[in-house]
Structures are given as C-alpha cells and as structure tokens.
Scaffold this motif. Structure first.
Motif, PDB file in Angstrom:
ATOM      1  N   TRP A 128       0.826  -1.212   0.000  1.00 31.89           N
ATOM      2  CA  TRP A 128       0.000   0.000   0.000  1.00 31.89           C
ATOM      3  C   TRP A 128       0.860   1.262   0.000  1.00 31.89           C
ATOM      4  O   TRP A 128       0.495   2.269  -0.612  1.00 31.89           O
ATOM      5  N   ALA A 129       1.995   1.223   0.663  1.00 30.53           N
ATOM      6  CA  ALA A 129       2.883   2.385   0.666  1.00 30.53           C
ATOM      7  C   ALA A 129       3.292   2.757  -0.761  1.00 30.53           C
ATOM      8  O   ALA A 129       3.458   3.940  -1.085  1.00 30.53           O
ATOM      9  N   PHE A 130       3.456   1.759  -1.615  1.00 34.40           N
ATOM     10  CA  PHE A 130       3.747   2.035  -3.025  1.00 34.40           C
ATOM     11  C   PHE A 130       2.498   2.518  -3.747  1.00 34.40           C
ATOM     12  O   PHE A 130       2.548   3.469  -4.524  1.00 34.40           O
ATOM     13  N   PHE A 131       1.348   1.876  -3.508  1.00 33.26           N
ATOM     14  CA  PHE A 131       0.123   2.223  -4.231  1.00 33.26           C
ATOM     15  C   PHE A 131      -0.255   3.693  -4.063  1.00 33.26           C
ATOM     16  O   PHE A 131      -0.822   4.292  -4.964  1.00 33.26           O
ATOM     17  N   GLU A 132       0.040   4.268  -2.899  1.00 32.66           N
ATOM     18  CA  GLU A 132      -0.348   5.655  -2.661  1.00 32.66           C
ATOM     19  C   GLU A 132       0.732   6.645  -3.097  1.00 32.66           C
ATOM     20  O   GLU A 132       0.551   7.849  -2.976  1.00 32.66           O
TER      21      GLU A 132
ATOM     22  N   VAL B 144      -8.906  -3.075  -2.466  1.00 34.39           N
ATOM     23  CA  VAL B 144      -7.740  -2.233  -2.738  1.00 34.39           C
ATOM     24  C   VAL B 144      -8.009  -1.301  -3.916  1.00 34.39           C
ATOM     25  O   VAL B 144      -7.676  -0.106  -3.871  1.00 34.39           O
ATOM     26  N   ARG B 145      -8.643  -1.811  -4.964  1.00 39.29           N
ATOM     27  CA  ARG B 145      -8.967  -0.962  -6.114  1.00 39.29           C
ATOM     28  C   ARG B 145      -9.940   0.143  -5.693  1.00 39.29           C
ATOM     29  O   ARG B 145      -9.823   1.286  -6.146  1.00 39.29           O
ATOM     30  N   GLY B 146     -10.901  -0.206  -4.840  1.00 35.13           N
ATOM     31  CA  GLY B 146     -11.831   0.814  -4.353  1.00 35.13           C
ATOM     32  C   GLY B 146     -11.125   1.884  -3.543  1.00 35.13           C
ATOM     33  O   GLY B 146     -11.420   3.086  -3.678  1.00 35.13           O
ATOM     34  N   LEU B 147     -10.179   1.493  -2.703  1.00 37.73           N
ATOM     35  CA  LEU B 147      -9.416   2.456  -1.918  1.00 37.73           C
ATOM     36  C   LEU B 147      -8.564   3.357  -2.818  1.00 37.73           C
ATOM     37  O   LEU B 147      -8.421   4.559  -2.554  1.00 37.73           O
TER      38      LEU B 147
ATOM     39  N   LEU C  21      -8.845   7.338  -3.096  1.00 42.73           N
ATOM     40  CA  LEU C  21      -7.688   8.219  -2.944  1.00 42.73           C
ATOM     41  C   LEU C  21      -7.555   9.163  -4.135  1.00 42.73           C
ATOM     42  O   LEU C  21      -7.259  10.355  -3.967  1.00 42.73           O
ATOM     43  N   MET C  22      -7.785   8.661  -5.343  1.00 47.68           N
ATOM     44  CA  MET C  22      -7.701   9.510  -6.529  1.00 47.68           C
ATOM     45  C   MET C  22      -8.777  10.591  -6.502  1.00 47.68           C
ATOM     46  O   MET C  22      -8.555  11.727  -6.909  1.00 47.68           O
ATOM     47  N   ALA C  23      -9.972  10.238  -6.010  1.00 47.83           N
ATOM     48  CA  ALA C  23     -11.088  11.181  -6.009  1.00 47.83           C
ATOM     49  C   ALA C  23     -10.970  12.227  -4.905  1.00 47.83           C
ATOM     50  O   ALA C  23     -11.343  13.385  -5.098  1.00 47.83           O
TER      51      ALA C  23
END
Length: 207
Positions: A91-95, A160-163, A167-169
């Motif tokens: 998750w640290a990478f995803f954000e 995870v895709r929803g999160l 985050l993008m929104a």
C-alpha cells in the motif's frame, strides 16, 4: 534508398511517449502535442510507429508492462511472510505519486474501453483479471486452500482498487491508509487460522 529505423531511437521515443501519457493522460492527445513534448516531430513518430493509433496502442501496452512489473514486485508472495504483511507494504507504493500516475492513466483507459467500438475493448476486465492469480498465489503461500484463496483474492483486489479510486477522487491519504490497515487486520486474522489448525493437528499427531 530510405533510412532504416533505429531500434534504440524507437525505444527511446516510446519511453518518452509513455512518460508523456503518465503526466498528461489521454485527453486531447495528438501527434503534434506528443511530438513537441518528447523532442521529436510528428513526422518522426509516424516514421517509427506508423500512425497515431499504432503509437498509442504500443505506448499504452508499454505503460501496462511497466505497471505490471512494478506492482508484481510489490504484491508477489514473499517466502516466510504472511500475505497480509506483503499487502501492508504494497500500500505504501500504491499511494505514491509514481503509482498514482499509472492509476490515473489506466482509469481513463478503462473508461474509454467501455465506449462502443473502442479499440481498447476488454481492457477494464483485463485490468482486474491480470492481478487475481498473483494475489491468489499470495494467499495460497500463506496456507489457504485454492478455493478460499481465490475468494479472498477477489475481495482483497476489489477493496484495494476501491481504496485507490477513493484516494484519486479525494486525495485523503490518511483515511484511505486507515481503510487499508483495517483490511490488513482482517486478513491477519483470517490467515492465522490455517496455521493454528496445522499446529493443533501436529500436536494431536504426536500424542
């Protein structure tokens, strides 16, 4: 006799076009604007790639290859590590902004793929299904049988895709990070069960 295409120059141009798309997305893409941004001419891009559509198809495929390599490096199972721990690190990478560039580009592409006659038809489904075997393998490596691992992979990937979309929104890093942590805690509890069962079985077998 015309010049032969230079493979190294072509690859360098392709990489520059991918970087352009990651920065700017798919809106208002033209050969002229892309060429100006990558330090080439529209004529040079046509020479190397044939047409705008061919260039975009190849650049998007290259961007997808880059993303798969990056993300797989984070979500592939690690020997001796519960998969919930792996996902917490991922998750640290995803954000990160590096990952968000890919998220934004492929969200646009997924939306475009649903339009009638889109040359990207089917991309939205592939963007989900490509990751399921990797995530499932992580749960199998943590001790789940295949059917349970497949169900948990579907739930985890959807969450995870929803999160990421949240985050993008909203740009709310703290809240979405907390949401991911709640998911990881649930996974911690679920993945602990097979180990407890094996421990009890081993104890009974030695009695």
């Amino acid at each position: 006799m015309g010049r032969r295409p230079d493979p190294e120059r072509r690859q360098a141009l392709l990489g520059a076009v991918v970087e352009h798309l990651l920065r700017n997305g798919l809106d208002h893409v033209s050969l002229r604007t892309v060429a100006e941004d990558v330090g080439a001419s529209a004529r040079m891009l046509v020479y190397h790639f044939g047409s705008k559509d061919e260039l975009m198809a190849e650049a998007l495929e290259e961007a997808r290859r880059q993303q798969r390599a990056l993300v797989t490096g984070w979500i592939a199972p690690v020997a001796g590590e519960l998969y919930s721990v792996t996902l917490r690190k991922a998750w640290a990478f995803f954000e990160s902004e590096q990952a968000m560039q890919y998220h934004r580009l492929f969200q646009q592409l997924a939306a475009a793929s649903r339009e009638p006659g889109s040359p990207h038809e089917g991309f939205a489904a592939r963007a989900v299904l490509d990751w399921l075997p990797v995530v499932q393998s992580g749960f199998v490596a943590s001790g789940l049988e295949t059917r349970a691992a497949a169900a948990l992979a579907t739930m985890t990937l959807a969450t995870v895709r929803g999160l990421i979309m949240d985050l993008m929104a909203t740009g709310d890093v703290a809240r979405t990070r907390t949401g991911c942590e709640a998911l990881v805690e649930l996974l911690d509890a679920r993945l602990a069960r097979p180990r407890h069962r094996r421990a009890r079985t081993g104890t009974h077998g030695s009695a």
